[in-house]
Write a protein that holds these residues in place. Structure first.
Motif, PDB file in Angstrom:
ATOM      1  N   ASP A   1     -54.279-114.837 -25.177  1.00 38.64           N
ATOM      2  CA  ASP A   1     -53.509-115.738 -26.041  1.00 38.64           C
ATOM      3  C   ASP A   1     -53.556-115.215 -27.477  1.00 38.64           C
ATOM      4  O   ASP A   1     -54.176-115.790 -28.368  1.00 38.64           O
ATOM      5  N   THR A   2     -52.915-114.076 -27.661  1.00 33.26           N
ATOM      6  CA  THR A   2     -52.837-113.400 -28.956  1.00 33.26           C
ATOM      7  C   THR A   2     -51.379-113.043 -29.210  1.00 33.26           C
ATOM      8  O   THR A   2     -50.512-113.252 -28.354  1.00 33.26           O
TER       9      THR A   2
ATOM     10  N   GLN B   1     -48.629-112.997 -26.308  1.00 37.70           N
ATOM     11  CA  GLN B   1     -47.464-113.856 -26.460  1.00 37.70           C
ATOM     12  C   GLN B   1     -46.178-113.031 -26.571  1.00 37.70           C
ATOM     13  O   GLN B   1     -45.123-113.437 -26.067  1.00 37.70           O
TER      14      GLN B   1
ATOM     15  N   LEU C   1     -45.249-112.020 -23.095  1.00 33.95           N
ATOM     16  CA  LEU C   1     -44.672-113.173 -22.404  1.00 33.95           C
ATOM     17  C   LEU C   1     -43.221-113.372 -22.827  1.00 33.95           C
ATOM     18  O   LEU C   1     -42.338-113.586 -21.974  1.00 33.95           O
ATOM     19  N   ALA C   2     -42.967-113.295 -24.124  1.00 32.91           N
ATOM     20  CA  ALA C   2     -41.602-113.475 -24.619  1.00 32.91           C
ATOM     21  C   ALA C   2     -40.670-112.397 -24.072  1.00 32.91           C
ATOM     22  O   ALA C   2     -39.506-112.672 -23.722  1.00 32.91           O
TER      23      ALA C   2
ATOM     24  N   SER D   1     -46.889-118.585 -17.333  1.00 30.93           N
ATOM     25  CA  SER D   1     -47.977-117.770 -17.885  1.00 30.93           C
ATOM     26  C   SER D   1     -49.327-118.424 -17.687  1.00 30.93           C
ATOM     27  O   SER D   1     -49.441-119.649 -17.543  1.00 30.93           O
TER      28      SER D   1
ATOM     29  N   LEU E   1     -52.455-117.877 -20.109  1.00 30.85           N
ATOM     30  CA  LEU E   1     -52.909-117.232 -21.334  1.00 30.85           C
ATOM     31  C   LEU E   1     -54.379-117.586 -21.569  1.00 30.85           C
ATOM     32  O   LEU E   1     -54.777-118.751 -21.464  1.00 30.85           O
TER      33      LEU E   1
END
Length: 400
Positions: free
Chosen positions: A186-187, A191, A194-195, A210, A212
């Protein structure tokens, strides 16, 4: 058609804005000397990349490839069509400020062809310099998608992140209706991946979710169980740092690798031993490894790098391609920046990865990518090609 899309990444823009220069040189034959009636006598190319710092190994791969590519392109003569090519090497240490300082010094000396950079942050800052000072810039291994189409002066000699993500999708026979889980820290890095997966594979009909994980977590069993409980059709892993080994161990022990295809990017040879017992169960997307392509150019690059005492690796083609592109630009444009840009837009050439094409509209470098697995070789692992993803199949959407 040239693009003028500007960088809209707040913190990067803010950083780059502090170091932009306004000393624009003439776009006519900069960095060179003319002789009456015989065109450009010589021209200097500035190579700015990481020779030290956290990305030094990537910088060495690039530099080995560049030197091999330059020798290949000009047949060891040191010149092209009577124009002597000189090269000035500068170390950016992975620091945008140091890179911009080096670029400003080179531009001040009359250099109007810059290449290199392994760091995306560095490349974005140098691209802004290229725009302000109207010099040609050929970026190196830096993968940020924002580099593509940032301005008319910036090109790239390697792949970009969107091509990595599109290659991950090739591990599914049909993306439409499939569920893809992104397992990441979760950085900003996680992220961002993921995008990208949502934008690229989601647009092809996949449902993207996801798992995260906070960056300071060291126990990954519950997160591996969460991934498995979601029943995805594909897991895309984006991970970096010292916890990688423990994460892959948890994924293996919880049966994720047995139940669902898991895909991640394969780095350079130094990372091949980082996956532990999971190594032979992971599906890897890959930009390049020496056995990925058996064309004559790849063979020539490998022989040249090994002849210099180096080892061909992940980013060797990026340097080799840069040399081929720059020599072509000089031959066609004789140091005039506008003419060199025109020469590169739409240019197709044979590189170590096969046919490479500079897309005219946004300067993306269209190229094939690879599906790879790791296989045991004594106490270590070696990469083995599974399949090749066609260049058009993994081409990024055109930047607007």
């Amino acid at each position: 058609m040239r693009v003028t899309k500007k960088l809209l990444m707040g913190s990067v823009v803010a950083t780059a804005a502090l170091v932009l220069a306004a000393c624009a040189p003439s776009t006519e034959a900069g960095g060179g000397e003319e002789t009456e009636g015989s065109g450009l006598a010589e021209i200097t190319v500035g190579i700015v990349t990481s020779e030290s710092g956290p990305l030094a190994s990537y910088g060495k791969q690039y530099l080995d490839g560049f030197k091999a590519g330059l020798d290949y392109a000009i047949d060891g003569t040191g010149e092209i069509d009577g124009t002597t090519i000189n090269v000035e090497y500068r170390d950016d240490a992975g620091d945008p400020d140091k890179a911009v300082t080096a670029v400003k010094e080179l531009i001040g000396e009359g250099v109007n062809i810059i290449a290199g950079t392994a760091s995306s942050g560095v490349a974005l800052a140098v691209a802004e310099q290229a725009d302000q000072n109207q010099v040609l810039y050929v970026s190196g291994p830096a993968a940020a998608d924002a580099i593509t189409g940032i301005n008319e002066y910036t090109f790239r000699s390697g792949r970009q992140s969107a091509q990595d993500v599109a290659t991950a999708g090739t591990f599914l026979d049909d993306i439409e209706g499939k569920k893809i889980t992104v397992f990441a820290q979760d950085t900003a890095f996680g992220q961002g991946n993921l995008a990208a997966v949502d934008a690229i594979l989601g647009a092809q009909g996949a449902t993207v979710d996801s798992v995260l994980v906070a960056e300071d977590v060291t126990e990954f069993t519950p997160f591996a169980q969460q991934v498995l409980a979601g029943s995805p059709d594909l897991v895309f892993v984006a991970w970096a740092g010292a916890t990688s080994g423990a994460m892959w161990q948890a994924m293996s022990q919880q049966g994720v690798l047995d139940e669902v295809p898991v895909v991640t990017g394969l780095g350079d040879a130094a990372t091949f031993g980082a996956y532990g017992e999971a190594s032979e169960q992971i599906n890897f997307l890959n930009h390049y490894f020496p056995g990925a392509n058996d064309n004559d150019v790849n063979t020539a690059m490998i022989e040249a790098i090994e002849g210099m005492g180096g080892t061909p690796d992940l980013f060797s083609p990026d340097g080799f391609n840069a040399a081929l592109m720059i020599v072509h630009a000089i031959a066609e444009g004789q140091g005039d920046v506008d003419a060199m840009i025109a020469a590169l837009e739409g240019y197709s050439f044979e590189g170590p990865k096969g046919t490479m094409t500079v897309r005219e509209g946004d300067h993306a470098l269209i190229q094939e990518m690879y599906q790879v697995k790791l296989v045991a070789d004594g106490d270590s692992y070696v990469a083995e090609l599974i399949d090749t993803a066609a260049a058009d199949a993994v081409a990024p959407a055109e930047a607007q």
